[in-house]
Design an enzyme around this catalytic site. Structure first.
Site, PDB file in Angstrom:
ATOM      1  N   HIS A  13     -90.954 -16.480 118.592  1.00 53.97           N
ATOM      2  CA  HIS A  13     -90.720 -16.480 117.141  1.00 53.97           C
ATOM      3  C   HIS A  13     -90.028 -17.789 116.745  1.00 53.97           C
ATOM      4  O   HIS A  13     -89.195 -18.307 117.492  1.00 53.97           O
ATOM      5  CB  HIS A  13     -89.857 -15.273 116.742  1.00 53.97           C
ATOM      6  N   GLY A  57     -89.348 -15.856 105.643  1.00 55.53           N
ATOM      7  CA  GLY A  57     -88.092 -15.492 104.994  1.00 55.53           C
ATOM      8  C   GLY A  57     -87.786 -16.321 103.757  1.00 55.53           C
ATOM      9  O   GLY A  57     -86.682 -16.303 103.230  1.00 55.53           O
ATOM     10  N   SER A  91     -93.581 -14.092 104.764  1.00 54.18           N
ATOM     11  CA  SER A  91     -93.411 -13.529 103.423  1.00 54.18           C
ATOM     12  C   SER A  91     -94.596 -12.672 102.979  1.00 54.18           C
ATOM     13  O   SER A  91     -94.920 -12.619 101.790  1.00 54.18           O
ATOM     14  CB  SER A  91     -93.118 -14.631 102.395  1.00 54.18           C
ATOM     15  N   GLU A  95     -87.682 -18.412 114.823  1.00 54.49           N
ATOM     16  CA  GLU A  95     -86.210 -18.365 114.800  1.00 54.49           C
ATOM     17  C   GLU A  95     -85.643 -18.532 116.213  1.00 54.49           C
ATOM     18  O   GLU A  95     -84.569 -19.092 116.390  1.00 54.49           O
ATOM     19  CB  GLU A  95     -85.738 -17.054 114.142  1.00 54.49           C
ATOM     20  N   TRP A 142     -87.928  -6.639 112.608  1.00 56.72           N
ATOM     21  CA  TRP A 142     -86.684  -6.335 111.889  1.00 56.72           C
ATOM     22  C   TRP A 142     -85.627  -7.425 112.014  1.00 56.72           C
ATOM     23  O   TRP A 142     -84.597  -7.359 111.358  1.00 56.72           O
ATOM     24  CB  TRP A 142     -86.109  -5.012 112.397  1.00 56.72           C
ATOM     25  N   LYS A 143     -85.851  -8.369 112.922  1.00 55.58           N
ATOM     26  CA  LYS A 143     -84.837  -9.408 113.186  1.00 55.58           C
ATOM     27  C   LYS A 143     -83.515  -8.724 113.514  1.00 55.58           C
ATOM     28  O   LYS A 143     -83.515  -7.691 114.178  1.00 55.58           O
ATOM     29  CB  LYS A 143     -84.716 -10.362 111.995  1.00 55.58           C
TER      30      LYS A 143
END
Ligand code: PEP
Length: 255
Positions: free
Chosen positions: A98, A176, A216, A100, A14-15
């Site tokens: 991750h 993303g 994605s 990010e 879900w970030k």
């Protein structure tokens, strides 16, 4: 080992999305949609949402994970959460490394290795992310990059622990962005990672290791990606925030 001997895992990441109240409602909404899944279903939610996710998922086939954990058990690490803290809540999974975290929070292969070992030592299951940037793919060094990331992350990890590690191949350029790796690209790198694991341990361990694709993945492309022999499920960002889309991906993995 054939693909159908490994249980696919569909994990939502879900970030930084959803409040505890939204989490409770969402998990209750998605529960009936995934109750017949023939794959593992996991939601990795923000730290503050863990309690309501655990509560809402009680008695269902939904497993709950966090998105990171620190390598120390406790101490002066403002803003961090430790593996024992997660374990004490009843959390089962944690995402480690991750892109990010690597990109925005100075995560390195070495800290990924430390966090992964801290999580395993508490009995958490780890979703280890590896993947190349666009520049690295264009420079034709995808294999070197994922090999290095995988080897350093697994440094000092015993063969028996691999059953508690899922490797998520996540090309950074596909996260993303709406740009998905083709199913052939995903298969090629997932197979390559399986061979890295085989060389580090042995074929039996590699054959049992769950290797996901992430980047994605959505309700439209999941079927084709998940049909590939070495793609054992997906790590899903954007599409895991929509119950209908997520449940379509779960159904695709259950075939
Ligand atoms: C992710 O966050 O791991 C991810 C794959 O995101 P998205 O599906 O949105 O690309």
């Amino acid at each position: 080992m054939e693909k159908n001997k490994r249980t696919p895992v569909i994990a939502g990441n879900w970030k930084m999305n959803k409040t505890p109240a939204e989490t409770f409602d969402f998990i209750n909404e998605v529960k009936p949609l995934v109750k017949d899944a023939d794959c593992k279903v996991v939601f990795c939610v923000p730290f503050v949402d863990l309690e309501s996710a655990l509560k809402a998922s009680e008695g269902s086939n939904i497993h709950i994970g966090a998105q990171n954990c620190h390598f120390e058990k406790s101490g002066a690490f403002t803003g961090e959460i430790s593996a024992p803290m997660l374990k004490s809540m009843g959390v089962e999974y944690v995402i480690i490394g991750h892109s990010e975290r690597r990109q925005y929070f100075a995560e390195t292969d070495k800290t990924v290795n430390k966090r992964l070992k801290a999580a395993l030592s508490e009995g958490l299951k780890v979703i280890l992310c590896v993947g190349e940037t666009l520049g690295e793919r264009e420079s034709d060094i995808t294999e070197e990059i994922v090999s290095k990331q995988t080897k350093i992350a697994l440094n000092g990890v015993e063969a028996k622990d691999l059953e508690n590690i899922i490797i998520a191949y996540e090309p950074v350029w596909a996260i993303g962005t709406g740009k998905t790796a083709t199913s052939d690209q995903a298969e090629e790198v997932c197979l390559y990672i399986r061979n890295v694991v085989s060389k580090l341990y042995n074929k039996e361990v590699a054959d049992k290791t769950v290797i996901q694709y992430g980047g994605s993945m959505n309700a439209k492309n999941a079927d084709e990606l998940l049909a590939k022999t070495n793609v054992d499920g997906g790590l899903i960002g954007g599409a895991s925030l929509k119950s209908e889309d997520f449940s379509i991906i779960v159904k695709a993995a259950s075939k």
